[in-house]
Design a protein around this motif. Structure first.
Motif, PDB file in Angstrom:
ATOM      1  N   MET A  59      -2.581  10.958  -1.287  1.00 26.71           N
ATOM      2  CA  MET A  59      -3.063   9.638  -1.690  1.00 26.71           C
ATOM      3  C   MET A  59      -1.947   8.604  -1.580  1.00 26.71           C
ATOM      4  SD  MET A  59      -4.821   8.444  -5.288  1.00 26.71           S
ATOM      5  CE  MET A  59      -6.234   9.485  -4.998  1.00 26.71           C
ATOM      6  N   GLU A  60      -0.755   8.982  -1.998  1.00 22.89           N
ATOM      7  CA  GLU A  60       0.377   8.072  -1.906  1.00 22.89           C
ATOM      8  C   GLU A  60       0.672   7.738  -0.442  1.00 22.89           C
ATOM      9  OE1 GLU A  60       5.004   7.699  -3.446  1.00 22.89           O
ATOM     10  OE2 GLU A  60       4.083   9.670  -3.239  1.00 22.89           O
ATOM     11  N   ARG A  61       0.623   8.772   0.407  1.00 25.94           N
ATOM     12  CA  ARG A  61       0.917   8.558   1.815  1.00 25.94           C
ATOM     13  C   ARG A  61      -0.089   7.605   2.441  1.00 25.94           C
ATOM     14  NH1 ARG A  61       0.204   9.468   7.017  1.00 25.94           N
ATOM     15  NH2 ARG A  61       2.011  10.080   8.284  1.00 25.94           N
ATOM     16  N   ALA A  62      -1.369   7.791   2.119  1.00 25.10           N
ATOM     17  CA  ALA A  62      -2.405   6.923   2.683  1.00 25.10           C
ATOM     18  C   ALA A  62      -2.179   5.477   2.277  1.00 25.10           C
ATOM     19  CB  ALA A  62      -3.778   7.406   2.232  1.00 25.10           C
ATOM     20  N   GLY A  63      -1.819   5.269   1.029  1.00 24.43           N
ATOM     21  CA  GLY A  63      -1.566   3.908   0.576  1.00 24.43           C
ATOM     22  C   GLY A  63      -0.374   3.283   1.269  1.00 24.43           C
ATOM     23  N   VAL A  64       0.706   4.083   1.382  1.00 26.63           N
ATOM     24  CA  VAL A  64       1.905   3.584   2.055  1.00 26.63           C
ATOM     25  C   VAL A  64       1.612   3.281   3.517  1.00 26.63           C
ATOM     26  CG1 VAL A  64       4.227   4.204   2.841  1.00 26.63           C
ATOM     27  CG2 VAL A  64       3.512   4.722   0.493  1.00 26.63           C
ATOM     28  N   ALA A  65       0.924   4.209   4.202  1.00 32.05           N
ATOM     29  CA  ALA A  65       0.617   4.026   5.628  1.00 32.05           C
ATOM     30  C   ALA A  65      -0.284   2.824   5.841  1.00 32.05           C
ATOM     31  CB  ALA A  65      -0.037   5.283   6.189  1.00 32.05           C
ATOM     32  N   GLU A  69      -0.570   0.069   3.905  1.00 32.96           N
ATOM     33  CA  GLU A  69       0.188  -1.171   3.703  1.00 32.96           C
ATOM     34  C   GLU A  69       1.155  -1.405   4.860  1.00 32.96           C
ATOM     35  OE1 GLU A  69       3.182  -3.365   0.507  1.00 32.96           O
ATOM     36  OE2 GLU A  69       2.392  -1.355   0.075  1.00 32.96           O
ATOM     37  N   LEU A  70       1.805  -0.344   5.321  1.00 30.55           N
ATOM     38  CA  LEU A  70       2.745  -0.472   6.428  1.00 30.55           C
ATOM     39  C   LEU A  70       2.044  -0.939   7.692  1.00 30.55           C
ATOM     40  CD1 LEU A  70       5.567  -0.077   7.616  1.00 30.55           C
ATOM     41  CD2 LEU A  70       4.984   2.332   8.022  1.00 30.55           C
ATOM     42  N   SER A  71       0.871  -0.389   7.982  1.00 34.63           N
ATOM     43  CA  SER A  71       0.114  -0.776   9.175  1.00 34.63           C
ATOM     44  C   SER A  71      -0.275  -2.250   9.105  1.00 34.63           C
ATOM     45  CB  SER A  71      -1.134   0.098   9.308  1.00 34.63           C
ATOM     46  OG  SER A  71      -1.907  -0.300  10.422  1.00 34.63           O
ATOM     47  N   LYS A  72      -0.691  -2.698   7.924  1.00 31.75           N
ATOM     48  CA  LYS A  72      -1.081  -4.102   7.758  1.00 31.75           C
ATOM     49  C   LYS A  72       0.109  -5.020   8.009  1.00 31.75           C
ATOM     50  CE  LYS A  72      -2.749  -7.377   4.277  1.00 31.75           C
ATOM     51  NZ  LYS A  72      -3.196  -7.534   2.872  1.00 31.75           N
ATOM     52  N   THR A 105      11.334  -0.561   3.719  1.00 25.88           N
ATOM     53  CA  THR A 105      11.151   0.282   2.534  1.00 25.88           C
ATOM     54  C   THR A 105       9.989   1.244   2.710  1.00 25.88           C
ATOM     55  OG1 THR A 105      12.057  -1.430   1.081  1.00 25.88           O
ATOM     56  CG2 THR A 105      10.672   0.262   0.052  1.00 25.88           C
ATOM     57  N   LEU A 106       8.862   0.713   3.226  1.00 28.24           N
ATOM     58  CA  LEU A 106       7.674   1.549   3.406  1.00 28.24           C
ATOM     59  C   LEU A 106       7.905   2.606   4.481  1.00 28.24           C
ATOM     60  CD1 LEU A 106       4.892  -1.197   3.223  1.00 28.24           C
ATOM     61  CD2 LEU A 106       5.342   0.582   1.526  1.00 28.24           C
ATOM     62  N   SER A 107       8.599   2.237   5.564  1.00 22.28           N
ATOM     63  CA  SER A 107       8.874   3.203   6.629  1.00 22.28           C
ATOM     64  C   SER A 107       9.705   4.363   6.098  1.00 22.28           C
ATOM     65  CB  SER A 107       9.600   2.521   7.791  1.00 22.28           C
ATOM     66  OG  SER A 107       8.790   1.521   8.380  1.00 22.28           O
ATOM     67  N   ALA A 108      10.727   4.024   5.313  1.00 19.14           N
ATOM     68  CA  ALA A 108      11.579   5.075   4.734  1.00 19.14           C
ATOM     69  C   ALA A 108      10.791   5.949   3.768  1.00 19.14           C
ATOM     70  CB  ALA A 108      12.764   4.439   4.020  1.00 19.14           C
ATOM     71  N   LEU A 156       7.518   6.487   3.800  1.00 20.09           N
ATOM     72  CA  LEU A 156       6.574   7.310   4.552  1.00 20.09           C
ATOM     73  C   LEU A 156       7.289   8.500   5.187  1.00 20.09           C
ATOM     74  CD1 LEU A 156       3.604   7.474   5.494  1.00 20.09           C
ATOM     75  CD2 LEU A 156       4.277   6.192   7.525  1.00 20.09           C
ATOM     76  N   GLU A 157       8.476   8.254   5.711  1.00 19.77           N
ATOM     77  CA  GLU A 157       9.247   9.345   6.308  1.00 19.77           C
ATOM     78  C   GLU A 157       9.591  10.406   5.262  1.00 19.77           C
ATOM     79  OE1 GLU A 157      13.420  10.001   8.837  1.00 19.77           O
ATOM     80  OE2 GLU A 157      12.855   8.016   8.100  1.00 19.77           O
ATOM     81  N   GLN A 158       9.945   9.966   4.078  1.00 21.28           N
ATOM     82  CA  GLN A 158      10.300  10.908   3.027  1.00 21.28           C
ATOM     83  C   GLN A 158       9.101  11.745   2.582  1.00 21.28           C
ATOM     84  OE1 GLN A 158      13.400  11.538   1.949  1.00 21.28           O
ATOM     85  NE2 GLN A 158      12.493  13.227   0.807  1.00 21.28           N
ATOM     86  N   ILE A 159       7.939  11.098   2.478  1.00 18.24           N
ATOM     87  CA  ILE A 159       6.725  11.835   2.108  1.00 18.24           C
ATOM     88  C   ILE A 159       6.394  12.879   3.160  1.00 18.24           C
ATOM     89  CG2 ILE A 159       4.237  11.641   1.739  1.00 18.24           C
ATOM     90  CD1 ILE A 159       4.745   8.854   0.564  1.00 18.24           C
ATOM     91  N   ASP A 160       6.514  12.482   4.445  1.00 19.68           N
ATOM     92  CA  ASP A 160       6.224  13.419   5.532  1.00 19.68           C
ATOM     93  C   ASP A 160       7.187  14.611   5.502  1.00 19.68           C
ATOM     94  OD1 ASP A 160       4.089  11.962   6.444  1.00 19.68           O
ATOM     95  OD2 ASP A 160       5.244  10.868   7.967  1.00 19.68           O
TER      96      ASP A 160
END
Length: 245
Positions: free
Chosen positions: A30-36, A38-41, A228-231, A233-237
């Protein structure tokens, strides 16, 4: 985990760890989806900002070029204005090949003959600009344009940057020269007024240039957030990948 939630994840291919996390209700998904999301937007907004910056550069360059051309036009019209002679109504006078014409119809006929006979020459090989005479206080020049299919003619008054519309050979052979005489006279009319108009347009173009340049170079306001979001997302992955067998 609902079917709608799985659909909201998007079209990204899910890894084994993500599928497992979904099945087990792992909150990281769920966290990843939210981050991804927002990052895409924000990345789309950044792409739109880059496109806008490109348009602004083109707009600034075009407005600056227009301002320069309009300033030059206004200056030329100001210089030419004192030379202008009124040819309206019965004040019409036109000199062609040393002969004076005080009627537009006879002047138009003489213009037709001179252009078709003397300027184009037999065989129609001549092209370029050629002096014809004088009208409205200015030397009159004809310019012959030729391509494989058509010969056309334009007329200019010395010292005035703009010229008449082009006429084809067929039009020159018909009744068009009378209308062309009126166009030529119009070139010398209201020069001060046209200069003022060009100056106003030049001022507007310079203002538009300044406005475009003021917006150029403005930083994208969400750059830090994208980082911040890219970092994140990378950490979650990375954590999800560590759960893979």
């Amino acid at each position: 985990v609902t079917e709608r939630w799985v659909e909201d994840i998007g079209d990204e291919a899910l890894s084994y760890a993500e599928i497992k996390a979904l099945a087990t209700g792992d909150p990281r998904i769920m966290e990843r989806a939210g981050v991804a999301s927002e990052l895409s937007k924000l990345q789309r907004l950044e792409a739109a900002w880059r496109n806008d910056q490109s348009r602004l550069r083109s707009r600034a360059a075009a407005s600056e070029r227009d301002a320069g051309q309009l300033t030059d036009l206004a200056a030329a019209l100001r210089i030419a204005a004192p030379r202008a002679v009124d040819t309206s109504g019965e004040q019409f006078r036109m000199v062609l090949a040393g002969q004076t014409y005080d009627k537009r119809t006879t002047g138009a006929g003489a213009l037709r003959r001179m252009v078709l006979r003397d300027v184009t020459l037999a065989g129609g090989e001549r092209k370029g600009s050629f002096p014809l005479g004088k009208i409205a206080g200015f030397d009159l020049t004809a310019t012959v344009y030729r391509d494989r299919e058509e010969t056309s003619f334009g007329f200019h008054l010395d010292g005035i940057p703009t010229g008449t519309k082009l006429l084809s050979r067929k039009q020159m052979s018909g009744d068009a020269p009378l209308g062309m005489i009126l166009q030529i006279e119009h070139l010398a009319e209201n020069l001060d007024g046209r200069a003022e108009g060009a100056e106003r347009e030049a001022t507007a173009a310079r203002r538009d240039t300044d406005q475009a340049r003021e917006r150029l170079g403005r930083p994208f306001e969400h750059t830090d957030r994208i980082g911040t979001l890219s970092a994140k997302l990378e950490q979650i992955d990375i954590t999800l990948a560590s759960d893979e067998p």
